[in-house]
Design a protein around this motif. Structure first.
Motif, PDB file in Angstrom:
ATOM      1  N   ILE A   1       1.062  -0.940   0.032  1.00 19.67           N
ATOM      2  CA  ILE A   1       0.146   0.079  -0.149  1.00 19.67           C
ATOM      3  C   ILE A   1       0.917   1.210   0.174  1.00 19.67           C
ATOM      4  N   ALA A   2       2.301   1.242   0.776  1.00 17.56           N
ATOM      5  CA  ALA A   2       2.870   2.669   0.337  1.00 17.56           C
ATOM      6  C   ALA A   2       3.749   2.405  -0.443  1.00 17.56           C
ATOM      7  N   PRO A   3       4.260   1.111  -0.700  1.00 15.91           N
ATOM      8  CA  PRO A   3       4.424   1.934  -1.822  1.00 15.91           C
ATOM      9  C   PRO A   3       3.650   2.430  -3.590  1.00 15.91           C
TER      10      PRO A   3
ATOM     11  N   TYR B   1       8.171   4.799   6.932  1.00 11.31           N
ATOM     12  CA  TYR B   1       9.060   5.327   7.200  1.00 11.31           C
ATOM     13  C   TYR B   1       9.135   5.820   5.447  1.00 11.31           C
ATOM     14  N   PHE B   2       8.905   5.165   4.859  1.00 13.08           N
ATOM     15  CA  PHE B   2       9.122   5.814   3.441  1.00 13.08           C
ATOM     16  C   PHE B   2       7.840   6.549   3.304  1.00 13.08           C
ATOM     17  N   TRP B   3       6.425   6.738   3.822  1.00 12.16           N
ATOM     18  CA  TRP B   3       5.993   7.821   3.478  1.00 12.16           C
ATOM     19  C   TRP B   3       5.874   9.082   4.248  1.00 12.16           C
ATOM     20  N   VAL B   4       6.521   8.607   5.834  1.00 12.23           N
ATOM     21  CA  VAL B   4       7.493  10.101   6.434  1.00 12.23           C
ATOM     22  C   VAL B   4       8.155  11.085   5.247  1.00 12.23           C
TER      23      VAL B   4
ATOM     24  N   THR C   1      11.214  11.833  -7.112  1.00 13.19           N
ATOM     25  CA  THR C   1      11.352  11.833  -7.044  1.00 13.19           C
ATOM     26  C   THR C   1      10.722  10.856  -5.931  1.00 13.19           C
ATOM     27  N   GLU C   2       9.558  10.465  -5.624  1.00 14.24           N
ATOM     28  CA  GLU C   2       8.259  10.405  -5.002  1.00 14.24           C
ATOM     29  C   GLU C   2       8.127   8.948  -6.189  1.00 14.24           C
ATOM     30  N   ILE C   3       8.241   8.610  -7.518  1.00 20.55           N
ATOM     31  CA  ILE C   3       8.528   7.641  -7.454  1.00 20.55           C
ATOM     32  C   ILE C   3       9.468   6.666  -7.142  1.00 20.55           C
ATOM     33  N   ILE C   4      10.828   7.213  -7.308  1.00 25.75           N
ATOM     34  CA  ILE C   4      12.061   6.287  -6.875  1.00 25.75           C
ATOM     35  C   ILE C   4      11.778   5.804  -5.397  1.00 25.75           C
ATOM     36  N   LEU C   5      10.863   6.331  -4.536  1.00 26.86           N
ATOM     37  CA  LEU C   5      11.129   5.900  -3.228  1.00 26.86           C
ATOM     38  C   LEU C   5      10.217   5.226  -3.135  1.00 26.86           C
ATOM     39  N   GLY C   6       9.179   5.097  -3.839  1.00 22.38           N
ATOM     40  CA  GLY C   6       8.105   3.696  -3.862  1.00 22.38           C
ATOM     41  C   GLY C   6       8.543   2.751  -4.500  1.00 22.38           C
ATOM     42  N   LEU C   7       9.138   2.645  -5.369  1.00 20.70           N
ATOM     43  CA  LEU C   7       9.877   1.097  -5.763  1.00 20.70           C
ATOM     44  C   LEU C   7      10.753   1.271  -4.934  1.00 20.70           C
TER      45      LEU C   7
END
Length: 202
Positions: A132-134, A178-181, A161-167
């Protein structure tokens, strides 16, 4: 002399065309505040998770409902803040907040965003919590990327940046909060500050 005047006229025409196709009234401060709301929301969610580690997996449970309510409040606060501050900036710039450019921006932003939201709800329904977070980060990034054609280019970098973090979050699915933060909190504050100092201070 005549050549310089001709080149200046061409540049003026290009600037006018750019302004007619881009919505430039997005507020950097609203991005900062959205990031702060996200950090507060994440703190509340983390507190709920720490106190009720087992209740959260039950969709009918109180903890789960409180987490959904927190996310909804953060979303509404972010949207209302963005609308108010964007409207104020548009008025200052002498721009209509609801014009052809802002309509295109909203449509291109909403399609990936709502698609990701529905996808996340379906994952939730089938108890696939780890993705869900990714998914929310990736589709939010796609929404920013899609909308960046009609507004400030900085939104494009936020989207990437958001796409990279999601992956990356897919690989570390147990650390979704933590990735949501990082994605919805820190990144919004950083990019909001950049946009504020580049476009809003004057």
């Amino acid at each position: 002399m005549e050549k310089e005047k001709y080149l200046k006229d061409i540049q003026d025409i290009k600037d006018m065309m750019s302004k007619s196709t881009q919505f430039i009234s997005l507020s950097g401060l609203s991005g900062i505040l959205a990031g702060i709301y996200a950090l507060i929301g994440a703190y509340i969610v983390n507190t709920l998770l720490e106190k009720n580690k087992y209740d959260v997996v039950i969709i009918e449970g109180l903890t789960f409902k409180l987490i959904v309510l927190t996310a909804f409040v953060v979303l509404v606060l972010s949207l209302v803040t963005a609308f108010i501050m964007t409207k104020q900036k548009a008025k200052k710039l002498g721009e209509n907040v609801w014009n052809a450019s802002s309509k295109r921006l909203l449509i291109n932003f909403s399609i990936p965003l709502f698609t990701g939201g529905i996808f996340a709800l379906l994952l939730l329904r089938h108890s696939v919590y780890g993705l869900i977070a990714p998914i929310t980060l990736i589709f939010y990034g796609l929404a920013c990327l899609n909308a960046s054609k009609y507004t400030l280019k900085d939104v494009r970098y936020l989207g990437i940046t958001e796409i990279i973090l999601g992956l990356i979050a897919v690989e570390f699915s147990g650390y979704g909060l933590y990735f949501w933060v990082l994605g919805f909190g820190i990144c919004h504050i950083v990019y909001g500050a950049v946009m504020y100092f580049k476009y809003d201070r004057n």
